[in-house]
Design a protein around this motif. Structure first.
Motif, PDB file in Angstrom:
ATOM      1  N   SER A  40      67.391  64.796  51.209  1.00  0.00           N
ATOM      2  CA  SER A  40      67.396  64.461  52.639  1.00  0.00           C
ATOM      3  C   SER A  40      66.949  65.673  53.447  1.00  0.00           C
ATOM      4  O   SER A  40      67.027  66.806  52.965  1.00  0.00           O
ATOM      5  CB  SER A  40      68.807  64.052  53.086  1.00  0.00           C
ATOM      6  OG  SER A  40      69.657  65.185  53.047  1.00  0.00           O
ATOM      7  N   PRO A  41      66.511  65.445  54.692  1.00  0.00           N
ATOM      8  CA  PRO A  41      66.152  66.581  55.545  1.00  0.00           C
ATOM      9  C   PRO A  41      67.334  67.541  55.735  1.00  0.00           C
ATOM     10  O   PRO A  41      67.143  68.759  55.763  1.00  0.00           O
ATOM     11  CB  PRO A  41      65.768  65.934  56.879  1.00  0.00           C
ATOM     12  CG  PRO A  41      65.433  64.522  56.557  1.00  0.00           C
ATOM     13  CD  PRO A  41      66.238  64.155  55.347  1.00  0.00           C
ATOM     14  N   ARG A  45      56.677  65.903  47.314  1.00  0.00           N
ATOM     15  CA  ARG A  45      57.332  64.611  47.477  1.00  0.00           C
ATOM     16  C   ARG A  45      57.497  63.979  46.113  1.00  0.00           C
ATOM     17  O   ARG A  45      56.585  64.035  45.296  1.00  0.00           O
ATOM     18  CB  ARG A  45      56.452  63.673  48.288  1.00  0.00           C
ATOM     19  CG  ARG A  45      56.514  63.945  49.735  1.00  0.00           C
ATOM     20  CD  ARG A  45      55.547  63.041  50.460  1.00  0.00           C
ATOM     21  NE  ARG A  45      55.390  63.646  51.760  1.00  0.00           N
ATOM     22  CZ  ARG A  45      55.297  62.966  52.881  1.00  0.00           C
ATOM     23  NH1 ARG A  45      55.267  61.690  52.867  1.00  0.00           N
ATOM     24  NH2 ARG A  45      55.210  63.585  54.022  1.00  0.00           N
ATOM     25  N   THR A  55      62.382  55.746  49.583  1.00  0.00           N
ATOM     26  CA  THR A  55      62.967  56.221  50.836  1.00  0.00           C
ATOM     27  C   THR A  55      62.117  57.325  51.457  1.00  0.00           C
ATOM     28  O   THR A  55      62.281  57.661  52.620  1.00  0.00           O
ATOM     29  CB  THR A  55      64.377  56.802  50.611  1.00  0.00           C
ATOM     30  OG1 THR A  55      64.259  57.974  49.790  1.00  0.00           O
ATOM     31  CG2 THR A  55      65.275  55.797  49.916  1.00  0.00           C
ATOM     32  N   ASP A  56      61.228  57.896  50.676  1.00  0.00           N
ATOM     33  CA  ASP A  56      60.401  59.026  51.096  1.00  0.00           C
ATOM     34  C   ASP A  56      61.246  60.202  51.582  1.00  0.00           C
ATOM     35  O   ASP A  56      60.891  60.904  52.510  1.00  0.00           O
ATOM     36  CB  ASP A  56      59.398  58.616  52.181  1.00  0.00           C
ATOM     37  CG  ASP A  56      58.309  59.675  52.358  1.00  0.00           C
ATOM     38  OD1 ASP A  56      57.963  60.332  51.351  1.00  0.00           O
ATOM     39  OD2 ASP A  56      57.837  59.871  53.492  1.00  0.00           O
ATOM     40  N   GLU A  57      62.388  60.400  50.965  1.00  0.00           N
ATOM     41  CA  GLU A  57      63.220  61.535  51.371  1.00  0.00           C
ATOM     42  C   GLU A  57      63.487  62.496  50.223  1.00  0.00           C
ATOM     43  O   GLU A  57      64.140  63.516  50.417  1.00  0.00           O
ATOM     44  CB  GLU A  57      64.555  61.033  51.945  1.00  0.00           C
ATOM     45  CG  GLU A  57      64.377  60.255  53.236  1.00  0.00           C
ATOM     46  CD  GLU A  57      65.450  60.569  54.267  1.00  0.00           C
ATOM     47  OE1 GLU A  57      66.604  60.793  53.868  1.00  0.00           O
ATOM     48  OE2 GLU A  57      65.120  60.592  55.459  1.00  0.00           O
TER      49      GLU A  57
END
Ligand SMILES: Nc1ncnc2c1ncn2[C@@H]1O[C@H](COP(=O)(O)OP(=O)(O)O)[C@@H](O)[C@H]1O
Ligand SMILES: [Mg+2]
Length: 168
Positions: A17-18, A137, A143-145
Motif C-alpha cells: 500500500s502507499p 509494480r 489492486t495495483d497497490e
C-alpha cells in the motif's frame, strides 16, 4: 591474491500500500546520514515520490515532499539538527552531468541526504557510495497497490550498513 568481490548489500521487500511505502521511507531515514545519495528507479507512478515523502517524515524535515511541476530540486531543511533532504526529480533533465551541474549537488551532498528520482546516467559521478532503490509494480496485481522494492547498497558505505533492518 585478488580478493573475491563481495556481494553488494541488498535486500528485497514487498510493499502492499502507499502507506507501507511511506513507512519504508521512514525506516530508511533511520539508516541515512549527511553525504548519502539515494537513487530511485521505477516507472511513473511506481511510488518513488511516495517513498521520498516517508523519508522526509523520518528525517524530520520541513515541507511535504511532492512531485514538483517546475522545480527540479528542492531542499527541505531539517526541523531539528539532522541533515536537510535534497529531493531531485530529474525526469525532465537530459542526460549527462552537464545539466545537473547547475544544481550544485556536489556542494550540497556532504551536508545533505540527496534523493534523486530518474537519476540513472546523471548522478553516478557524484559518489561511489550509493543506495539504489528499484520499485516494480507487481505483475497481475488487480489492486495495483503491490510493489516489489529492491534496495542495493553500492560502495563501502553500505557494505555492512544493516539494510536487513528495512524488512523488519
Ligand atoms: N504500494 C504502493 N506504493 C506507493 N505508491 C502506491 C502504492 N500503491 C498505490 N500507489 C499509488 O501510486 C502512486 C505513486 O505515485 P508517486 O509516488 O508519485 O510515483 P513516482 O514518483 O514513482 O512517479 C500514488 O498515487 C500512490 O497512491
Ligand atoms: Mg515522482
Amino acid at each position: 591474491m585478488e580478493a573475491a568481490p563481495h556481494n553488494p548489500a541488498e535486500t528485497e521487500l514487498t510493499v502492499t500500500s502507499p502507506e507501507q511505502m511511506r513507512e519504508l521511507g521512514r525506516r530508511l531515514a533511520k539508516l541515512l546520514r549527511a553525504g548519502d545519495l539515494v537513487m530511485l528507479s521505477g516507472e511513473l507512478g511506481a511510488g518513488k515520490t511516495t517513498l521520498t515523502r516517508g523519508l522526509g517524515e523520518g528525517l524530520g524535515v520541513r515541507g511535504a515532499v511532492t512531485s514538483p511541476t517546475f522545480v527540479i530540486a528542492r531542499v527541505h531543511p531539517s526541523l531539528g539538527d539532522g541533515p536537510p533532504l535534497v529531493h531531485v526529480d530529474a525526469y525532465r533533465l537530459g542526460g549527462g552531468l552537464d545539466e545537473m551541474e547547475d544544481l550544485d549537488l556536489d556542494v550540497s551532498l556532504p551536508e545533505s541526504v540527496v534523493v534523486v528520482e530518474w537519476g540513472e546516467g546523471k548522478v553516478e559521478e557524484l559518489t561511489e557510495d550509493r543506495l539504489r532503490i528499484v520499485i516494480h509494480r507487481a505483475v497481475g496485481d488487480t489492486t495495483d497497490e503491490v510493489r516489489h522494492v529492491t534496495v542495493t547498497g553500492l560502495g563501502g558505505r553500505w557494505a555492512s550498513a544493516g539494510l536487513e533492518a528495512l524488512s523488519a
